[in-house]
Design a protein around this motif. Structure first.
Motif, mmCIF file in Angstrom:
data_model
loop_
_atom_site.group_PDB
_atom_site.id
_atom_site.type_symbol
_atom_site.label_atom_id
_atom_site.label_comp_id
_atom_site.label_asym_id
_atom_site.label_seq_id
_atom_site.Cartn_x
_atom_site.Cartn_y
_atom_site.Cartn_z
ATOM 1 N N GLU A 251 0.897 -1.160 0.023
ATOM 2 C CA GLU A 251 0.178 0.039 0.001
ATOM 3 C C GLU A 251 0.645 1.248 -0.011
ATOM 4 O O GLU A 251 0.497 2.123 -0.864
ATOM 5 N N LYS A 252 1.862 1.276 0.881
ATOM 6 C CA LYS A 252 2.772 2.466 0.985
ATOM 7 C C LYS A 252 3.477 2.645 -0.340
ATOM 8 O O LYS A 252 3.745 3.588 -1.056
ATOM 9 N N VAL B 56 10.470 16.347 -0.112
ATOM 10 C CA VAL B 56 9.895 17.781 0.491
ATOM 11 C C VAL B 56 8.655 18.137 -0.312
ATOM 12 O O VAL B 56 7.491 18.164 0.370
ATOM 13 N N GLN B 57 8.845 18.245 -1.681
ATOM 14 C CA GLN B 57 7.447 18.777 -2.525
ATOM 15 C C GLN B 57 6.412 17.708 -2.457
ATOM 16 O O GLN B 57 5.166 17.988 -2.757
ATOM 17 N N ALA B 58 6.882 16.267 -2.437
ATOM 18 C CA ALA B 58 5.712 15.264 -2.599
ATOM 19 C C ALA B 58 4.952 15.559 -1.447
ATOM 20 O O ALA B 58 3.783 15.267 -1.339
ATOM 21 N N VAL B 59 5.536 15.439 -0.299
ATOM 22 C CA VAL B 59 4.651 15.413 0.981
ATOM 23 C C VAL B 59 3.842 16.740 1.200
ATOM 24 O O VAL B 59 2.867 16.523 1.872
ATOM 25 N N PRO C 11 -0.804 15.537 0.967
ATOM 26 C CA PRO C 11 -0.621 15.109 2.662
ATOM 27 C C PRO C 11 -1.208 13.652 2.762
ATOM 28 O O PRO C 11 -0.619 13.118 3.710
ATOM 29 N N GLN C 12 -1.979 13.195 1.872
ATOM 30 C CA GLN C 12 -1.959 11.727 2.145
ATOM 31 C C GLN C 12 -1.149 10.721 1.914
ATOM 32 O O GLN C 12 -0.852 9.838 2.804
ATOM 33 N N LEU C 13 -0.323 11.078 1.050
ATOM 34 C CA LEU C 13 1.036 10.389 0.858
ATOM 35 C C LEU C 13 1.965 10.393 2.169
ATOM 36 O O LEU C 13 2.520 9.510 2.854
ATOM 37 N N ALA C 14 2.113 11.757 2.754
ATOM 38 C CA ALA C 14 2.874 11.918 3.859
ATOM 39 C C ALA C 14 2.431 10.875 5.261
ATOM 40 O O ALA C 14 2.992 10.511 5.672
ATOM 41 N N ARG C 15 0.901 11.008 5.300
ATOM 42 C CA ARG C 15 0.389 10.252 6.368
ATOM 43 C C ARG C 15 0.828 8.916 6.254
ATOM 44 O O ARG C 15 0.898 8.058 7.094
ATOM 45 N N LYS C 16 0.575 8.280 5.083
ATOM 46 C CA LYS C 16 1.077 6.838 4.806
ATOM 47 C C LYS C 16 2.654 6.576 5.290
ATOM 48 O O LYS C 16 2.657 5.277 5.457
ATOM 49 N N PRO D 18 2.120 15.946 8.083
ATOM 50 C CA PRO D 18 2.031 16.983 7.079
ATOM 51 C C PRO D 18 2.292 18.306 7.592
ATOM 52 O O PRO D 18 3.113 19.139 6.708
ATOM 53 N N THR D 19 1.939 18.675 8.571
ATOM 54 C CA THR D 19 1.900 20.067 9.093
ATOM 55 C C THR D 19 3.495 20.180 9.641
ATOM 56 O O THR D 19 4.138 21.067 9.514
ATOM 57 N N VAL D 20 4.126 18.890 10.028
ATOM 58 C CA VAL D 20 5.406 18.853 10.428
ATOM 59 C C VAL D 20 6.361 19.084 9.330
ATOM 60 O O VAL D 20 7.382 20.009 9.135
ATOM 61 N N ALA D 21 6.278 18.522 8.269
ATOM 62 C CA ALA D 21 6.866 18.651 6.973
ATOM 63 C C ALA D 21 6.848 19.884 6.417
ATOM 64 O O ALA D 21 7.809 20.814 5.811
ATOM 65 N N ALA D 22 5.711 20.450 6.537
ATOM 66 C CA ALA D 22 5.433 21.989 5.873
ATOM 67 C C ALA D 22 6.344 22.654 6.846
ATOM 68 O O ALA D 22 7.183 23.845 6.137
#
Length: 431
Positions: free
Chosen positions: A305-306, A356-359, A363-368, A373-377
């Motif tokens: 899935e990931k 960086v750009q992908a997450v 945001p759904q990718l970052a969670r998986k 997502p807020t930390v990545a941003a």
């Protein structure tokens, strides 16, 4: 003297009737005959007379005190107990005058030494007060004046050596833990201690310490810890709040001299870790960006899935060596997906992908992937100057310490150290 008594040979006793031959006398009877007749005045037989006893007692037997005749000599008087004191005075008179003079000189010398030491302590205390006032120090320094005698140095207005230790000196953003200086060939202006105006230091050497303990308190805010990494490098490790989350901070700071009076640092290899997931390195630079940890990449290779979520982002699929059409086919073919993710090249390729750009865009990718997502941003918005300012170790010597230069800067287990040098330094009013 008695005449000696002759011992006659034993005489034969008259024979007893009925016993023939000679019969000898009892020997104990002969010994009794040899003794002098008993003297009633000398029953012990030792030759003393009553008048001899009186003579030995000074004629005092049976006579009242103070009585006597011309034959008795001087009348009796009580003993004189003052003879011992006169005897002691006589002994003192017997001590040579030279010895008395030496004793007096020793006592005088001790008094002079005590007075000289008292003057040193008084001058040291006054110097500490003056230095604290003139240099605007939060803590009084420790002053130690060397050389003996001190009073002759004061009269000559020239001190051989003075040691100074100043704790907690403000120096730009941080404070120096300790400043130690050894001043030599000091010329005094004014009179000590009442009208001291200033001094000129011929030579000075010392060192300063910027302790890691102070850096941790003043810069790290109890979250970042500094420690020695090498002879000219410092390592910083700790926690940094990002978007209400804590990330791990790691960096290196290289120490160098800034002019003759300052120390500066250049921060390199800075990274912010999301534990067991990813590391963010602020840019610019080829290594800047958000990169997965090896363990996180290995988990993705085992989780279909990931893996599908990653391949759904064209930029990520391209970094993994898959064209958009091929990436779409792989997502829909389990056998093909297992073949690609199980390849020994997949994990190393995934570790090189900047997310960086992908997450931020997905945001759904970052969670998986386990990334908030807020930390990545928030990480992406961090700038290098903002981060390096939190780790800035540079400082400058106080402006009032004119004529002092820094040299031989290095890192010790206690902190950052630098040598101090100076010559012909003016303190206070020297004109």
């Amino acid at each position: 003297m008695r005449s000696p008594t002759r011992i006659s040979p034993p005489q034969p006793s008259p024979p007893h009737s009925g016993s023939p031959g000679v019969h000898y006398r009892n020997p104990y009877e002969e010994l009794a005959e040899l003794a002098d007749p008993e003297d009633p005045d000398d029953p012990l037989g030792i030759g003393l007379k009553p008048e001899d006893d009186d003579a030995d007692l000074g004629g005092r037997r049976g006579k009242p005190a103070g009585s006597g005749s011309a034959d008795d000599g001087e009348p009796w008087s009580p003993p004189n107990h003052r003879r011992s004191s006169r005897r002691r005075r006589g002994r003192l008179k017997a001590v040579p005058r030279l010895a008395k003079a030496l004793i007096g000189l020793v006592v005088l010398g001790l008094l002079l030494v005590l007075g000289d030491r008292w003057a040193v302590m008084y001058a040291e205390r006054k110097a500490e007060e003056q230095l604290q006032k003139k240099l605007d120090l939060a803590t009084a320094p420790r002053v130690t004046i060397h050389g003996f005698p001190f009073l002759t140095q004061v009269l000559g207005k020239h001190l051989q050596q003075v040691d100074i230790a100043v704790p907690d000196v403000a120096a730009d953003r941080v404070s120096l833990a300790e400043v130690r200086a050894q001043a030599q060939d000091i010329r005094i202006v004014g009179d000590l201690p009442s009208s001291f105006k200033g001094a000129v230091v011929g030579r000075m050497k010392g060192d300063v310490l910027l302790s890691f303990e102070d850096l941790n308190r003043e810069l790290g805010a109890s979250q970042v810890r500094f420690r020695a990494l090498g002879p000219s490098s410092v390592r910083a490790d700790g926690k940094l709040p990002v978007a209400n989350k804590e990330v791990s901070l790691h960096a290196k700071a290289h120490i160098r001299r800034q002019g003759d009076r300052g120390i500066s640092t250049s921060v390199t290899d800075m990274r912010l870790d999301i534990p067991e997931i990813a590391t963010y390195r602020p840019g610019p630079g080829p290594r800047a960006g958000l990169f997965l940890h090896k363990k996180a990449a290995e988990r993705i290779s085992e989780d279909s899935e990931k893996a599908r979520a990653l391949l759904s982002v064209p930029s990520v699929a391209e970094k993994l060596g898959l064209a958009p059409e091929e990436a779409g086919q792989t997502r829909n073919d389990d056998r093909r997906l297992d073949r690609i993710t199980g390849s020994p090249r997949f994990v190393p390729a995934l570790l090189g992908v900047n997310l960086v750009q992908a997450v931020n865009d997905h945001p759904q990718l970052a969670r998986k992937l386990g990334i908030d997502p807020t930390v990545a941003a928030a990480l992406a918005r961090l700038k290098v100057p903002e981060l390096t300012d939190k780790l800035q170790l540079s400082f400058q010597l106080p402006e009032k310490a004119k004529g002092i230069r820094l040299a031989n800067i290095g890192v010790s287990p206690e902190g950052i150290r630098a040598d101090l040098t100076g010559a012909e330094l003016n303190f206070g009013k020297t004109r």
